[in-house]
Design an enzyme around this catalytic site. Structure first.
Site: not given
Ligand SMILES: O=c1ccn([C@@H]2O[C@H](COP(=O)(O)OP(=O)(O)O[C@H]3O[C@H](CO)[C@@H](O)[C@H](O)[C@H]3O)[C@@H](O)[C@H]2O)c(=O)[nH]1
Length: 320
Positions: A11-12, A71, A137
């Site tokens: 992606y990136v 990665a 990670y």
């Molecule tokens: O079905 C879903 C998926 C996600 N979330 C929430 O949406 C937010 C964003 O989630 P997500 O898109 O999975 O991103 P993050 O978990 O914040 O992950 C980011 O940060 C990670 C490290 O912290 C990286 O590994 C990821 O690539 C990057 O997108 C979080 O609060 C999740 O709990 C939901 O509520 N429902």
């Protein structure tokens, strides 16, 4: 200039490779396609299907630098299979650095992450914040950051690590698609496409204004701009670390609501339990990137970011 882009089919990596080509650079993409996903190697880039552990086979002194994206990056998987993350993310980078040393290639931009910080003590998060990753990670990316610092000091590497917050959006045919998908915006858009019934909101009892987690969403094209600036800013013997985010937090509910406006779809939501390891709020201070790189993100509008992701999602669905 001539650059090697590891993970440039993802992606990136693909968006950055495309930006390098548009800026007139020569690009070789090195990718083993191990994530089972090929966002696309931009036309005009040379493509080598291979592993970063074998980078010495392809790196030679004609390269001006390396942009390192290859990665594994699934937080949940890293908890149950940590060895995979240490082996690939850390072991692979060790081999890549050795190959760079051998070939006399002295410039590196590394794809680091907000996950190196863990649960923040202060928001927005500056680069001086404590680094206490809450999963393997993030720990593996932090280990690589330490490795790069010592490489710069000992061998004169010119290096920049860019710590991404929540990357989103698309750039032409290069967009976000994971298998299985776990990221919020692609999942929300799958609901809008009728591929899923509802979006699960992971937790609505966080200490945030609407109870859902707050994140800093950054457009992938703004992120790519920072990589080109970082190549110019890297100085031999120094390792610069910069956060990349817009400094604006949006809650999960705000993201879903904005996606409703963009797509015109009602996007039903259901409240689900919290997801393990999710900090309540992650918002960047990107002052270092602005001051040191001269970075000025221009696509901070959440609706615009989601609109680009939506266009990509619909184009991708048509292809299948
Ligand atoms: O079905 C879903 C998926 C996600 N979330 C929430 O949406 C937010 C964003 O989630 P997500 O898109 O999975 O991103 P993050 O978990 O914040 O992950 C980011 O940060 C990670 C490290 O912290 C990286 O590994 C990821 O690539 C990057 O997108 C979080 O609060 C999740 O709990 C939901 O509520 N429902």
């Amino acid at each position: 200039m001539k650059y090697l882009v590891t993970g440039g089919a993802g992606y990136v990596g693909s968006v950055v490779a495309q930006h390098l080509l548009e800026a007139g650079h020569e690009v070789t993409v090195l990718d083993n396609l191990s994530t089972g996903f090929r966002a696309g190697v931009p036309a005009g880039a040379a493509f080598v299907e291979g592993d970063i552990r074998d980078a010495a086979k392809w790196l030679d002194p004609s390269y001006d630098g390396v942009l390192h994206f290859a990665a594994f990056s699934q937080v949940g998987e890293s908890v149950v299979k940590p060895e995979k993350y240490w082996e690939n993310n850390v072991g692979g980078t060790m081999a890549l650095l050795a190959a760079m040393r051998e070939a006399g290639v002295n410039r590196l931009v590394f794809s680091s992450t907000a996950a190196t910080y863990g649960e923040p003590e202060e928001v927005p998060i500056p680069e001086s914040a404590p680094t206490r990753p809450t999963n393997p990670y993030g720990a593996s990316k932090l280990a690589v950051d330490h490795m790069i610092t010592s490489e710069a000091h000992a061998h004169g590497l010119a290096a920049v690590s860019l710590r991404y917050f929540n990357v989103a959006g698309a750039y032409g045919p290069y967009g976000e698609r994971h298998d299985p998908e776990s990221h919020l915006i692609p999942l929300v858009l799958q609901v809008a496409q009728g591929r899923r019934e509802a979006i699960s909101v992971y937790g609505d009892d966080y200490p945030t204004p609407d109870g859902t987690c707050v994140r800093d969403y950054i457009h992938v094209a703004d992120l790519a701009d920072a990589h080109l600036l970082a190549l110019g800013a890297a100085r031999s013997g120094e390792h610069l670390i910069c956060n990349l985010g817009n400094g604006n937090g949006f809650s999960v509910r705000e993201v879903v609501e904005t996606a409703r406006e963009v797509t015109g779809h009602p996007i039903p939501e259901v409240t689900a339990p919290r997801r393990a390891g999710d900090p309540a709020v992650l918002v960047a201070s990107a002052q270092t990137a602005r001051a040191t790189l001269g970075w000025n993100p221009s696509r901070a509008d959440l609706a615009g970011i989601i609109a680009d992701a939506w266009e990509f999602a619909r184009d991708t669905q048509r292809e299948h």
